[in-house]
Motif scaffolding. Structure first.
Motif, mmCIF file in Angstrom:
data_model
loop_
_atom_site.group_PDB
_atom_site.id
_atom_site.type_symbol
_atom_site.label_atom_id
_atom_site.label_comp_id
_atom_site.label_asym_id
_atom_site.label_seq_id
_atom_site.Cartn_x
_atom_site.Cartn_y
_atom_site.Cartn_z
ATOM 1 N N ALA A 88 11.313 -3.858 -1.292
ATOM 2 C CA ALA A 88 11.627 -2.701 -2.132
ATOM 3 C C ALA A 88 11.729 -3.091 -3.599
ATOM 4 O O ALA A 88 11.259 -2.358 -4.490
ATOM 5 N N GLN A 89 12.324 -4.224 -3.869
ATOM 6 C CA GLN A 89 12.444 -4.678 -5.259
ATOM 7 C C GLN A 89 11.074 -4.981 -5.856
ATOM 8 O O GLN A 89 10.795 -4.638 -7.008
ATOM 9 N N GLN A 90 10.195 -5.599 -5.069
ATOM 10 C CA GLN A 90 8.897 -6.029 -5.593
ATOM 11 C C GLN A 90 7.911 -4.884 -5.739
ATOM 12 O O GLN A 90 7.215 -4.783 -6.762
ATOM 13 N N LEU A 109 0.806 -1.217 0.000
ATOM 14 C CA LEU A 109 0.000 0.000 0.000
ATOM 15 C C LEU A 109 0.841 1.270 0.000
ATOM 16 O O LEU A 109 0.471 2.273 -0.624
ATOM 17 N N VAL A 110 1.974 1.242 0.678
ATOM 18 C CA VAL A 110 2.746 2.465 0.896
ATOM 19 C C VAL A 110 3.675 2.785 -0.269
ATOM 20 O O VAL A 110 3.832 3.955 -0.640
ATOM 21 N N CYS A 111 4.282 1.778 -0.871
ATOM 22 C CA CYS A 111 5.284 2.040 -1.912
ATOM 23 C C CYS A 111 4.733 2.829 -3.104
ATOM 24 O O CYS A 111 5.384 3.776 -3.573
ATOM 25 N N PRO A 112 3.554 2.502 -3.643
ATOM 26 C CA PRO A 112 3.037 3.347 -4.736
ATOM 27 C C PRO A 112 2.814 4.792 -4.316
ATOM 28 O O PRO A 112 3.018 5.718 -5.121
ATOM 29 N N GLN A 113 2.419 5.004 -3.064
ATOM 30 C CA GLN A 113 2.222 6.372 -2.590
ATOM 31 C C GLN A 113 3.551 7.106 -2.456
ATOM 32 O O GLN A 113 3.624 8.323 -2.667
ATOM 33 N N ILE A 114 4.603 6.386 -2.100
ATOM 34 C CA ILE A 114 5.924 7.018 -2.026
ATOM 35 C C ILE A 114 6.376 7.468 -3.409
ATOM 36 O O ILE A 114 6.938 8.563 -3.578
ATOM 37 N N LEU A 115 6.118 6.649 -4.418
ATOM 38 C CA LEU A 115 6.478 7.052 -5.783
ATOM 39 C C LEU A 115 5.677 8.266 -6.230
ATOM 40 O O LEU A 115 6.184 9.108 -6.987
ATOM 41 N N ASP A 116 4.437 8.381 -5.775
ATOM 42 C CA ASP A 116 3.628 9.542 -6.152
ATOM 43 C C ASP A 116 4.209 10.839 -5.598
ATOM 44 O O ASP A 116 3.963 11.917 -6.156
ATOM 45 N N LEU A 117 4.955 10.763 -4.511
ATOM 46 C CA LEU A 117 5.566 11.968 -3.949
ATOM 47 C C LEU A 117 6.600 12.580 -4.885
ATOM 48 O O LEU A 117 6.975 13.752 -4.718
ATOM 49 N N LEU A 118 7.082 11.829 -5.860
ATOM 50 C CA LEU A 118 8.109 12.333 -6.772
ATOM 51 C C LEU A 118 7.535 13.184 -7.893
ATOM 52 O O LEU A 118 8.305 13.756 -8.673
ATOM 53 N N HIS A 119 6.216 13.299 -7.987
ATOM 54 C CA HIS A 119 5.615 13.872 -9.192
ATOM 55 C C HIS A 119 4.913 15.198 -8.947
ATOM 56 O O HIS A 119 4.040 15.579 -9.723
ATOM 57 N N PHE A 120 5.260 15.918 -7.876
ATOM 58 C CA PHE A 120 4.653 17.218 -7.627
ATOM 59 C C PHE A 120 5.395 18.288 -8.406
ATOM 60 O O PHE A 120 6.612 18.203 -8.630
ATOM 61 N N ARG A 121 4.668 19.333 -8.796
ATOM 62 C CA ARG A 121 5.248 20.384 -9.632
ATOM 63 C C ARG A 121 5.581 21.657 -8.863
ATOM 64 O O ARG A 121 6.443 22.410 -9.284
ATOM 65 N N ALA A 167 10.477 -2.343 -9.040
ATOM 66 C CA ALA A 167 9.863 -2.958 -10.224
ATOM 67 C C ALA A 167 8.792 -2.067 -10.847
ATOM 68 O O ALA A 167 8.798 -1.853 -12.066
ATOM 69 N N PRO A 168 7.851 -1.496 -10.075
ATOM 70 C CA PRO A 168 6.900 -0.566 -10.708
ATOM 71 C C PRO A 168 7.565 0.677 -11.272
ATOM 72 O O PRO A 168 7.145 1.200 -12.311
ATOM 73 N N LEU A 169 8.593 1.166 -10.588
ATOM 74 C CA LEU A 169 9.269 2.370 -11.075
ATOM 75 C C LEU A 169 9.932 2.118 -12.429
ATOM 76 O O LEU A 169 9.867 2.967 -13.329
ATOM 77 N N LEU A 170 10.568 0.960 -12.598
ATOM 78 C CA LEU A 170 11.306 0.653 -13.822
ATOM 79 C C LEU A 170 10.449 -0.066 -14.859
ATOM 80 O O LEU A 170 10.984 -0.488 -15.893
ATOM 81 N N ALA A 171 9.152 -0.173 -14.613
ATOM 82 C CA ALA A 171 8.279 -0.928 -15.524
ATOM 83 C C ALA A 171 8.310 -0.409 -16.959
ATOM 84 O O ALA A 171 8.364 -1.210 -17.905
ATOM 85 N N PRO A 172 8.276 0.913 -17.225
ATOM 86 C CA PRO A 172 8.338 1.369 -18.622
ATOM 87 C C PRO A 172 9.609 0.933 -19.343
ATOM 88 O O PRO A 172 9.568 0.591 -20.535
#
Length: 882
Positions: free
Chosen positions: A387-389, A348-360, A393-398
């Protein structure tokens, strides 16, 4: 009617007059008298003032329905609080009825409305003065009916908020009737009823949310003995449910901030009412409860953002804010004890942590990026599997989709521009900005690095904002990864190994996006085979040039030199296996083979030749594009370079078909390389470590001294071996001559003959003798007939004889230290470097090298390795053509 009720509230909460206050002996007595006097005035006005009759009637109705109202009591403060609560309930009921009638009333007819008319205000909208009156009443209720009855450590003590709070603490005692718990429950219930009206809820929770939460926590969760419970089980359950409903309705960052306050904090010094006022030490049950509630807030949708905003909102970006960012990051990276499972928490937390990187927003983006980066790095360090799972992994998916995409699943666009842009920006923020090269991070990045390099090569040919992050990511990995991991990657990127984890070049390719980024699209079939072949070859050449440009950026790293030496070592191995390959090809009996075997034989030979060509191409580009100071930064690298050169010279010395035996270019190159070793040994000071490193030269030097057909090479190899083996204790005279001649075999031959004839004047050990000017041959033109600039121009002529004559003249001018040649030394060196592209010119360069070296020893020494490498490449190309 609303104004009448608020007038009654104003009468009850108006301050005591100055004359009355001065007659009192203490603040507690003055407050006590003011509360009683105001209540008496209110009751008298409600009975006698006709303007307040409706307000009095509604108050009486609310009083009749209030089961908690205790009537007259000797406790003036509690009696005052009851009157405030009755008036608040009266106002809430009135506003609710008025708003209901307002909503049910039909809208005005169209003839009565004009376009410029404002919509009618709902009846629950209060003016500023009315809000001020209501805020004063709420302040009295909380200060007199909530805070005094909270247990020690629950909430911020009232005495630490203001001077008025200190007076109230001394005025009210906990041993009262009704009991303190019952009074606290009554006040809290009425406040929650008042907050059911949205307009009033804003006033209640904007100022008193923490006190209401503290009261509900104490009423619902404080442990008591069974015989001393102030509330029934039903009432405790109601308080728990009310607390959870309250936490779910209020703005989450505010809830998180209040929960952090309720948890308590370390004691600090500061005056009462200041921002540094001490937070009391909360009891253990409250700390556990707040921790559980904070964990629930964290694991809700957008819970991570709520926690971060609660801690960082209002910051200015100073050092204290960065410390807060690090503290929040550590909290996010640690799975709370109240969580059912670590797997569920990180999911639950890891996707929210990645969202913190996208503020303008600039300041918000900086703080949130710091939190997200530090949290990600902490997770990678402490929980690498999770962290890897759930993070990497979601961060490097593209980027992984670029590798695994198929034309059937993605007939048009495989990866969108926005996905690639966001992915690369996130990689840059966590890997490069975070700059914590853990094995997990390096391994995860290495899997997708070929895709990033292909993307970098594409952006180098166009204008894209992704070029800089791609370059920084590649350089970060090459700088911080181990050499054992970086060298195989460089071989793959240069084409010396099969391209793995890269974009499928046959099916997909990168194209420019509409916003300056890049997207991966399906490649259209090309009908022209020649065009397709040209695209492939030019693409491979461009990739190699881009790779060398990256290596050129690593000015403080040994990686470029290590890669160069690794390629030279492979070149040596191929030279040693050349005779075996030729014998195998001669022994192949095509007539006895099937067509499939013949095809496999031919394809295998073509692949081997292609690998050799790729290796030669990589060496040529590196020698051409990188400076010697970067190729060979350390003495150990220079020694390894010479080991490779001498090993290639030793190939086939014991056989008649040795490739280097009788080859003039090979002999000249070998002599120049050995002259370079002699130059190293002629240094004023050589450490024991350097001698230990040079011991790798002993075996190839011994082979050359015993088996090479050239007597001069044998003698020089024997002398160099003796100096290295004895660590300089034995230093023959010929060593200085070799260092002076820099590999010119003619000069070394003359020196050898002169020594054998017993010349009387010998060169002192460790000193460089002056070279006598050679006699001018009758066939050479006189340099005085033309200026140096004309000779340099002719030295670049396309006609080889003209070029050779001009180079011979320039060489002689340098040897004689002609003034023009001395002043134009940079031009001379530039011309010399450009003239190593043909066999004849190369020989002339070797013959004239000694003269230029005597005049310009520093610049020539820096370019020696480049010339030797070019000669070695030229030799292999010549052998291949044969």
């Amino acid at each position: 009617m609303t104004s009448e009720i608020l007038s009654a509230i104003n009468i009850l909460t108006q301050p005591l007059g100055a004359a009355e206050a001065s007659a009192q002996t203490s603040q507690q007595e003055a407050l006590h008298a003011a509360l009683g006097a105001n209540k008496s005035v209110l009751l008298e006005r409600l009975r006698s003032d006709g303007r307040l009759q409706r307000a009095a009637r509604m108050r009486d109705e609310a009083k009749g329905e209030a089961d908690w109202y205790g009537g007259e009591t000797d406790d003036v403060t509690w009696s005052f609080v009851q009157e405030c609560l009755l008036l608040l309930l009266t106002l809430t009921r009135h506003l609710t009825e008025e708003l209901k009638r307002f909503q049910e009333a039909p809208p005005p007819s169209g003839s009565l409305r004009t376009p410029e008319m404002a919509p009618p205000l709902p009846p629950d909208v209060l003016s500023v003065s009315q809000q001020k009156t209501l805020g004063a009443a709420l302040q009295f209720v909380v200060s007199l009916g909530v805070c005094p009855y909270l247990s020690a450590g629950v909430g911020v003590p009232l005495g630490r908020r203001s001077a008025f709070g200190s007076v109230v603490e001394k005025l009210i005692g906990r041993e009262t009737s009704p009991p303190a718990g019952r009074r606290l429950l009554t006040t809290t219930r009425v406040l929650l009823q008042v907050a059911e009206r949205a307009t009033l809820a804003t006033l209640v929770f904007s100022r008193h949310l923490g006190d209401v939460m503290a009261a509900l926590c104490q009423l619902g969760y404080e442990p008591h003995r069974e015989d001393r419970r102030p509330l029934s089980s039903e009432e405790c359950r109601w308080c728990k449910e009310a607390l959870r409903n309250l936490l779910g309705k209020v703005y989450q960052p505010i809830v998180v901030k209040e929960l952090l306050v309720l948890q308590g904090g370390p004691k600090q010094s500061g005056p009462a009412g200041s921002s540094r006022a001490a937070l009391g030490s909360a009891p253990a049950w409250l700390r556990r409860l707040c921790g559980q509630l904070l964990s629930e807030r964290l694991m809700q949708p957008s819970g991570v953002q709520a926690v971060v905003r609660a801690v960082l909102e209002g910051g200015t970006g100073g050092d204290s804010d960065w410390r807060k960012c690090d503290a929040v990051a550590r909290i996010l990276a640690a799975c709370p004890q109240q969580s059912a499972s670590a797997d569920g928490y990180f999911r639950l937390v890891c996707p929210q942590i990645l969202d913190l990187l996208h503020f303008r927003d600039k300041l918000t983006a900086q703080q949130f990026q710091r939190v997200a980066t530090m949290a990600a790095l902490s997770m990678v360090q402490e929980r690498p599997a999770f962290a890897q799972q759930y993070l990497l992994a979601p961060l490097l998916a593209p980027l992984h989709r670029c590798i695994t995409a198929s034309a059937e699943d993605h007939p048009h666009v495989a990866v969108e521009e926005s996905d690639l842009t966001r992915c690369l920006e996130d990689v840059y923020k966590i890997w490069v900005v975070g700059n914590s090269p853990s094995p997990t991070l390096l391994a995860a990045l290495q899997d997708v690095l070929p895709v990033i390099f292909t993307l970098f090569c594409f952006t180098k040919r166009s204008v894209s904002h992704l070029r800089a992050p791609c370059q920084e990511i590649l350089l970060w990995f090459l700088k911080l990864s181990e050499t054992s991991a970086a060298l195989p990657l460089l071989r793959q990127l240069s084409g010396l190994r099969e391209r793995r984890n890269d974009v499928a070049a046959a099916a997909f390719h990168f194209t420019a996006g509409g916003d300056g980024g890049v997207r991966l699209v399906c490649r259209q079939a090309c009908s022209d085979a020649d065009e397709e072949l040209y695209e492939k070859l030019s693409g491979e050449q461009w990739r190699l040039e881009c790779l060398v440009q990256l290596l050129a950026q690593l000015s403080d790293s040994d990686l470029a030199g290590d890669f160069f030496l690794d390629l030279l070592q492979e070149l040596t191995g191929w030279a040693a296996a050349l005779d075996e390959e030729l014998k195998d090809e001669e022994q192949v009996d095509v007539a006895a083979m099937t067509l499939l075997e013949v095809e496999q034989q031919l394809l295998g030979g073509a692949e081997r030749r292609a690998e050799k060509l790729t290796l030669l191409q990589a060496l040529a580009v590196m020698v051409e594009s990188l400076e010697q100071e970067q190729l060979l930064r350390k003495t150990s690298q220079v020694v390894d370079f010479m080991v490779s050169l001498l090993q290639r010279a030793c190939v086939g010395l014991d056989g008649a078909s040795a490739p280097g035996v009788g080859n003039l270019v090979e002999s000249q190159t070998l002599s120049m390389g050995m002259g370079l070793v002699a130059t190293l040994l002629s240094a004023p000071q050589i450490s024991a470590e350097d001698y230990s490193c040079m011991s790798k030269l002993l075996r190839p030097l011994e082979a050359l001294s015993q088996q090479h057909p050239d007597v001069v090479v044998q003698e020089l190899a024997s002398n160099l071996r003796a100096v290295i083996a004895t660590h300089g204790a034995f230093r023959p005279e010929s060593l200085a001559d070799a260092a002076r001649c820099r590999g010119n075999p003619d000069e070394m031959t003359k020196s050898s003959k002169a020594r054998s004839e017993g010349r009387s004047q010998q060169t002192p050990v460790g000193r460089f003798p002056q070279r006598p000017s050679p006699p001018s041959s009758s066939g050479d033109p006189d340099p005085s007939n033309k200026p140096l600039s004309d000779w340099l121009l002719e030295a670049c002529d396309l006609d080889v004889p003209t070029r050779a004559v001009a180079l011979r003249v320039v060489t002689r001018m340098v040897q004689r230290r002609h003034p023009e040649a001395v002043q134009a030394q940079e031009k001379v060196l530039t011309v010399r470097r450009r003239l190593t592209d043909s066999f004849i010119t190369f020989l002339l360069v070797v013959q004239g090298y000694q003269g230029i070296s005597s005049a310009l020893p520093g610049p020539v020494l820096r370019s020696t390795v480049r010339l030797v490498s070019s000669a070695a490449n030229f030799t292999l190309k010549t052998q291949r053509r044969k």
